[in-house]
Design a protein around this motif. Structure first.
Motif, PDB file in Angstrom:
ATOM      1  N   ASN A  63      -4.276   3.123   6.296  1.00 15.64           N
ATOM      2  CA  ASN A  63      -5.369   3.849   6.939  1.00 15.64           C
ATOM      3  C   ASN A  63      -6.657   3.572   6.167  1.00 15.64           C
ATOM      4  OD1 ASN A  63      -6.560   6.501   5.504  1.00 15.64           O
ATOM      5  ND2 ASN A  63      -4.508   6.063   4.727  1.00 15.64           N
ATOM      6  N   GLY A  64      -7.766   3.693   6.848  1.00 15.13           N
ATOM      7  CA  GLY A  64      -9.027   3.378   6.168  1.00 15.13           C
ATOM      8  C   GLY A  64      -9.730   4.600   5.599  1.00 15.13           C
ATOM      9  N   LYS A  65      -9.061   5.754   5.607  1.00  6.57           N
ATOM     10  CA  LYS A  65      -9.765   6.998   5.279  1.00  6.57           C
ATOM     11  C   LYS A  65      -9.494   7.498   3.878  1.00  6.57           C
ATOM     12  CE  LYS A  65      -9.259   8.160  10.087  1.00  6.57           C
ATOM     13  NZ  LYS A  65      -8.207   7.153  10.395  1.00  6.57           N
ATOM     14  N   SER A  66      -8.393   7.062   3.302  1.00  5.89           N
ATOM     15  CA  SER A  66      -8.064   7.556   1.970  1.00  5.89           C
ATOM     16  C   SER A  66      -7.498   6.415   1.151  1.00  5.89           C
ATOM     17  CB  SER A  66      -7.051   8.694   2.058  1.00  5.89           C
ATOM     18  OG  SER A  66      -5.829   8.225   2.597  1.00  5.89           O
ATOM     19  N   ARG A  67      -7.685   6.506  -0.146  1.00  5.82           N
ATOM     20  CA  ARG A  67      -7.055   5.516  -1.024  1.00  5.82           C
ATOM     21  C   ARG A  67      -6.582   6.193  -2.293  1.00  5.82           C
ATOM     22  NH1 ARG A  67     -10.915   3.926  -4.847  1.00  5.82           N
ATOM     23  NH2 ARG A  67     -12.940   4.830  -4.323  1.00  5.82           N
ATOM     24  N   TRP A  68      -5.507   5.643  -2.836  1.00  4.61           N
ATOM     25  CA  TRP A  68      -4.939   6.156  -4.069  1.00  4.61           C
ATOM     26  C   TRP A  68      -5.777   5.653  -5.231  1.00  4.61           C
ATOM     27  CZ3 TRP A  68      -2.688   4.059  -8.498  1.00  4.61           C
ATOM     28  CH2 TRP A  68      -1.922   4.943  -9.281  1.00  4.61           C
ATOM     29  N   VAL A  69      -6.049   6.506  -6.198  1.00  2.00           N
ATOM     30  CA  VAL A  69      -6.870   6.104  -7.335  1.00  2.00           C
ATOM     31  C   VAL A  69      -6.035   6.014  -8.614  1.00  2.00           C
ATOM     32  CG1 VAL A  69      -8.862   6.707  -8.774  1.00  2.00           C
ATOM     33  CG2 VAL A  69      -8.943   7.110  -6.296  1.00  2.00           C
ATOM     34  N   SER A  70      -5.355   7.092  -8.945  1.00  2.00           N
ATOM     35  CA  SER A  70      -4.605   7.105 -10.206  1.00  2.00           C
ATOM     36  C   SER A  70      -3.624   8.270 -10.215  1.00  2.00           C
ATOM     37  CB  SER A  70      -5.566   7.241 -11.390  1.00  2.00           C
ATOM     38  OG  SER A  70      -6.241   8.481 -11.301  1.00  2.00           O
ATOM     39  N   GLU A  71      -2.760   8.269 -11.219  1.00  2.00           N
ATOM     40  CA  GLU A  71      -1.879   9.419 -11.391  1.00  2.00           C
ATOM     41  C   GLU A  71      -1.683   9.676 -12.876  1.00  2.00           C
ATOM     42  OE1 GLU A  71       2.154   8.900 -10.024  1.00  2.00           O
ATOM     43  OE2 GLU A  71       2.265   6.896 -10.871  1.00  2.00           O
ATOM     44  N   VAL A  72      -1.389  10.917 -13.177  1.00  2.00           N
ATOM     45  CA  VAL A  72      -1.017  11.269 -14.540  1.00  2.00           C
ATOM     46  C   VAL A  72       0.354  11.915 -14.445  1.00  2.00           C
ATOM     47  CG1 VAL A  72      -1.544  12.683 -16.553  1.00  2.00           C
ATOM     48  CG2 VAL A  72      -3.404  11.659 -15.223  1.00  2.00           C
ATOM     49  N   HIS A  94       0.813  -1.219   0.000  1.00  2.00           N
ATOM     50  CA  HIS A  94       0.000   0.000   0.000  1.00  2.00           C
ATOM     51  C   HIS A  94       0.848   1.272   0.000  1.00  2.00           C
ATOM     52  CE1 HIS A  94       0.560  -0.453   4.430  1.00  2.00           C
ATOM     53  NE2 HIS A  94       0.490   0.859   4.424  1.00  2.00           N
ATOM     54  N   LEU A  95       2.173   1.112   0.086  1.00  2.00           N
ATOM     55  CA  LEU A  95       3.034   2.297   0.019  1.00  2.00           C
ATOM     56  C   LEU A  95       3.573   2.542  -1.396  1.00  2.00           C
ATOM     57  CD1 LEU A  95       4.979   1.997   3.402  1.00  2.00           C
ATOM     58  CD2 LEU A  95       3.047   3.496   2.852  1.00  2.00           C
ATOM     59  N   ALA A  96       3.092   1.765  -2.368  1.00  2.00           N
ATOM     60  CA  ALA A  96       3.521   1.965  -3.759  1.00  2.00           C
ATOM     61  C   ALA A  96       3.226   3.398  -4.187  1.00  2.00           C
ATOM     62  CB  ALA A  96       2.806   0.979  -4.675  1.00  2.00           C
ATOM     63  N   HIS A  97       2.077   3.899  -3.759  1.00  2.00           N
ATOM     64  CA  HIS A  97       1.715   5.296  -3.978  1.00  2.00           C
ATOM     65  C   HIS A  97       1.415   5.864  -2.595  1.00  2.00           C
ATOM     66  CE1 HIS A  97       1.519   4.515  -8.241  1.00  2.00           C
ATOM     67  NE2 HIS A  97       0.817   3.441  -7.960  1.00  2.00           N
ATOM     68  N   PRO A  98       2.427   6.392  -1.925  1.00  2.00           N
ATOM     69  CA  PRO A  98       2.271   6.742  -0.509  1.00  2.00           C
ATOM     70  C   PRO A  98       1.228   7.839  -0.288  1.00  2.00           C
ATOM     71  CG  PRO A  98       4.571   6.955  -1.228  1.00  2.00           C
ATOM     72  CD  PRO A  98       3.752   6.714  -2.448  1.00  2.00           C
ATOM     73  N   LEU A  99       0.378   7.623   0.683  1.00  2.00           N
ATOM     74  CA  LEU A  99      -0.637   8.604   1.067  1.00  2.00           C
ATOM     75  C   LEU A  99      -0.173   9.327   2.323  1.00  2.00           C
ATOM     76  CD1 LEU A  99      -3.631   6.208   0.523  1.00  2.00           C
ATOM     77  CD2 LEU A  99      -3.298   8.362  -0.725  1.00  2.00           C
ATOM     78  N   ALA A 100      -0.550  10.592   2.434  1.00  2.00           N
ATOM     79  CA  ALA A 100      -0.126  11.399   3.584  1.00  2.00           C
ATOM     80  C   ALA A 100      -0.556  10.748   4.896  1.00  2.00           C
ATOM     81  CB  ALA A 100      -0.721  12.809   3.486  1.00  2.00           C
ATOM     82  N   GLU A 101      -1.773  10.199   4.914  1.00  2.00           N
ATOM     83  CA  GLU A 101      -2.308   9.621   6.140  1.00  2.00           C
ATOM     84  C   GLU A 101      -1.404   8.489   6.628  1.00  2.00           C
ATOM     85  OE1 GLU A 101      -3.915  10.221   3.371  1.00  2.00           O
ATOM     86  OE2 GLU A 101      -5.546  11.605   3.846  1.00  2.00           O
ATOM     87  N   THR A 139      -8.372  15.381  -7.317  1.00  2.00           N
ATOM     88  CA  THR A 139      -7.171  15.377  -8.156  1.00  2.00           C
ATOM     89  C   THR A 139      -6.235  16.447  -7.616  1.00  2.00           C
ATOM     90  OG1 THR A 139      -8.406  14.593 -10.045  1.00  2.00           O
ATOM     91  CG2 THR A 139      -6.286  15.622 -10.503  1.00  2.00           C
ATOM     92  N   ARG A 140      -5.014  16.041  -7.353  1.00  2.00           N
ATOM     93  CA  ARG A 140      -4.042  16.906  -6.688  1.00  2.00           C
ATOM     94  C   ARG A 140      -2.911  17.266  -7.647  1.00  2.00           C
ATOM     95  NH1 ARG A 140      -0.981  14.093  -3.249  1.00  2.00           N
ATOM     96  NH2 ARG A 140      -0.590  16.038  -2.166  1.00  2.00           N
ATOM     97  N   GLU A 141      -2.498  18.520  -7.634  1.00  2.00           N
ATOM     98  CA  GLU A 141      -1.337  18.912  -8.434  1.00  2.00           C
ATOM     99  C   GLU A 141      -0.068  18.573  -7.664  1.00  2.00           C
ATOM    100  OE1 GLU A 141      -1.307  22.786 -10.145  1.00  2.00           O
ATOM    101  OE2 GLU A 141      -3.142  22.407 -11.282  1.00  2.00           O
ATOM    102  N   THR A 152       5.212  15.912 -10.096  1.00  3.42           N
ATOM    103  CA  THR A 152       5.409  15.084 -11.285  1.00  3.42           C
ATOM    104  C   THR A 152       4.213  15.106 -12.226  1.00  3.42           C
ATOM    105  OG1 THR A 152       4.636  13.247  -9.925  1.00  3.42           O
ATOM    106  CG2 THR A 152       7.019  13.449 -10.243  1.00  3.42           C
ATOM    107  N   GLY A 153       3.171  15.850 -11.884  1.00  5.40           N
ATOM    108  CA  GLY A 153       1.973  15.880 -12.718  1.00  5.40           C
ATOM    109  C   GLY A 153       0.747  16.003 -11.836  1.00  5.40           C
ATOM    110  N   SER A 154      -0.092  14.975 -11.852  1.00  4.31           N
ATOM    111  CA  SER A 154      -1.227  15.022 -10.942  1.00  4.31           C
ATOM    112  C   SER A 154      -1.542  13.626 -10.425  1.00  4.31           C
ATOM    113  CB  SER A 154      -2.450  15.622 -11.628  1.00  4.31           C
ATOM    114  OG  SER A 154      -2.874  14.790 -12.681  1.00  4.31           O
ATOM    115  N   GLU A 155      -2.238  13.606  -9.305  1.00  2.00           N
ATOM    116  CA  GLU A 155      -2.555  12.364  -8.622  1.00  2.00           C
ATOM    117  C   GLU A 155      -4.005  12.456  -8.152  1.00  2.00           C
ATOM    118  OE1 GLU A 155      -0.214  10.193  -5.112  1.00  2.00           O
ATOM    119  OE2 GLU A 155      -1.400  11.859  -4.367  1.00  2.00           O
ATOM    120  N   THR A 156      -4.731  11.350  -8.242  1.00  2.00           N
ATOM    121  CA  THR A 156      -6.107  11.353  -7.765  1.00  2.00           C
ATOM    122  C   THR A 156      -6.231  10.419  -6.565  1.00  2.00           C
ATOM    123  OG1 THR A 156      -6.914  11.827  -9.981  1.00  2.00           O
ATOM    124  CG2 THR A 156      -8.523  10.970  -8.412  1.00  2.00           C
TER     125      THR A 156
END
Lengths: 309, 248
Positions: A172-181, A64-71, B156-158, B161-165
């Motif tokens: 944490n159960g409050k946030s989850r990573w969805v995607s990135e561009v 779950h730390l592949a895309h680390p969340l602040a929480e 969606t966050r700036e 490296t770009g943006s993250e959702t």
């Protein structure tokens, strides 16, 4: 007591800002530990352990730390913080998201965007978009600090740190990573590029056509003003300024940039500044080492051509 | 759902701040003050969510004294339903502000807290994250897009490296970035009408919160000026100068 650096990496190695933070941290004269989080930090940790001035690299790996969340990362930092005197990271979007959250849980302040460490708890930091420099004393026993990476040289290789691993706290159960561009481009990293060629909105649809060849000739990155980004001529991560990326390259070329304080805040520590603008009264000329009043649509191609000679 | 929008009164972004002659701070007397631009974006986003029928009530809150009310009037004129002034004359740092906002949150029980990603005066950029931490709820910082989907905020966050959702369970704290929206202009009649909307005042000292500063500002100074540059007359001269100093 030691220093903990929340160190950003790309899976293979430390980002340059992390190396600059390692060099900043030497001011405290305490052992430096790096915290690396990810789903597999083995390669990055091995590379980080070779950086001079690092005593220990702490790996915390979990899927779950592949895309680390602040929480999640803030909770991890809090769990480690009692063993440290200083927690520091570069003032990047990664750390700006995490460290204030960790600091609040620890009931301590954050000294943000530090450009100089004057004494163990005394810092220089810009406020009002760099119009004022404040000297700040932090009275907390645990100092949480973000540093402006471009104000410090990057630490070189030459170390041999030990590498340890710690288990990750549960997600944490409050946030989850969805995607990135990722705004992938061939250009060098804006924050650490030796040359930056930036443009304003007045370049219009020709923004890339005029700036990219020049930046490529100079092996630099292209930057932009907020207005140029808002107008859609450049991606958001190219924005230079108070709320965008702070740069301090050896050469900064500002093309068609009027010089709003918010933009100047992001580039006025560049070594050499060139301003090209059709308006002789543009504020950008007040910070430029070399100013050229000219039509951009003629001057930029001419400059690109002249440099290749 | 209810949205709480936290806003700050700052020196207008077009004004160059001046250090007081005694060095004790930045002059704010007789200086044009405005709502922090990022906070104005937060108010606007709440209004848009209300137009969509997602948000039902918008409560604006600020902390300060006297003229701090002006930014609440501005938010009310934009369309906020009511406003709270936490009256304080203290110099509050981000951690103290977060603790005060936590107390307001607990009174109001909003599902959504919106605020700017940073204030353009002290450029700290911490209150949203600290507030989310103290409330033990999720945070979506540097938001350039916000959607409410069921019990989640999709943000969606700036990032560098770009943006993250990310998806955050509600309640959550969202800090707003520049490209989230363009705030509406406040029309004069709306400003007049906003004067009639009530502003509730809470005394910060009644909240029983330790707001003592952790950071001491010991000096303020103008940054060193760059040495004056020169004007060149042609691209050829520019290239020659840059070559002579080894810049290219």
């Amino acid at each position: 007591m030691s220093i903990l650096i929340l160190a950003e990496h790309d899976g293979q190695q430390l980002r340059k800002a992390a190396r600059q933070t390692i060099s900043a941290a030497q001011a405290w004269g305490l052992p430096v530990h790096l915290l690396l989080v990810g789903d597999d930090t083995a390669a990055a940790a091995a590379s980080a352990a070779k950086v001079a001035g690092v005593a220990r690299v702490i790996r915390v790996d979990a899927p779950h730390l592949a895309h680390p969340l602040a929480e999640d990362v803030a909770a991890l930092v809090v769990s480690l913080a009692r063993d440290y005197k200083i927690v520091v990271a570069p003032h990047t979007t990664f750390a700006k998201n995490i460290l204030p959250r960790a600091a609040a849980l620890l009931d301590v302040a954050v000294v943000a965007d530090v450009i100089g460490i004057k004494a163990p708890a005394t810092y220089a930091r810009p406020i009002y978009a760099g119009s004022v420099l404040a000297t700040v004393e932090n009275t907390d026993a645990l100092q949480v600090v973000t540093v402006r990476a471009t104000s410090f040289d990057a630490a070189d290789d030459g170390g041999n740190a030990e590498i340890t691993s710690l288990p990750a706290p549960a997600a944490n159960g409050k946030s989850r990573w969805v995607s990135e561009v990722r705004n992938e481009s061939d250009q060098p990293d804006l924050a650490s590029a030796p040359v930056v060629v930036s443009g304003g909105r007045s370049l219009g649809e020709q923004f890339h056509q005029l700036l990219t060849p020049l930046a490529q000739k100079l092996e630099g990155a292209v930057g932009a003003t907020r207005a140029a980004v808002d107008a859609g001529y450049a991606p958001n991560d190219w924005q230079v300024g108070q709320t965008g990326t702070i740069v301090a390259p050896g050469l900064y070329i500002a093309a068609g940039i009027s010089g709003a304080a918010q933009h100047l805040a992001g580039m006025k520590d560049s070594k050499i500044i060139v301003a090209i603008n059709h308006d002789p009264d543009a504020a950008i000329f007040s910070v430029a080492d070399y100013g050229l009043v000219a039509d951009l649509f003629e001057a930029l191609p001419a400059l690109t051509a002249a440099i290749s000679k | 759902m209810k949205a709480l929008v936290a806003i700050k009164r700052v020196i207008d972004h077009n004004i160059r701040p001046r250090i007081k002659p005694d060095g004790s701070g930045v002059e704010t007397e007789n200086v044009k003050m405005s709502i922090n631009p990022f906070d104005e974006i937060a108010v606007e986003e709440a209004l848009r969510l209300k137009t969509q029928g997602i948000v039902t009530e918008i409560v604006a809150v600020t902390i300060g004294h006297g003229h701090a009310q002006d930014v609440l009037r501005h938010a009310l004129a934009m369309g906020a339903d009511r406003a709270i002034l936490v009256d304080s004359t203290a110099q509050l740092q981000p951690l103290a502000v977060s603790k005060i906002l936590k107390a307001v949150y607990e009174r109001e029980q909003p599902q959504l807290v919106l605020l700017g990603k940073q204030a353009i005066d002290d450029d700290a950029g911490q209150v949203g994250q600290m507030l989310a931490a103290l409330l033990d709820i999720g945070q979506g910082t540097f938001a350039s897009k916000l959607e409410i989907s069921g019990n989640e905020a999709i943000v969606t966050r700036e990032v560098d490296t770009g943006s993250e959702t990310v998806a955050l369970q509600l309640p959550a704290v969202i800090t707003t970035d520049l490209r989230l929206n363009e705030p509406r202009f406040v029309k004069l009649p709306n400003l007049m009408m906003a004067k009639k909307k009530p502003i509730e005042t809470i005394q910060a000292t009644d909240l029983g919160i330790d707001t003592a500063p952790h950071l001491k500002v010991t000096n303020l100074a103008e940054p060193p000026a760059r040495k004056p540059g020169i004007k060149v007359n042609s691209v050829a001269e520019l290239v020659e100068k840059l070559r002579s100093v080894g810049a290219i």
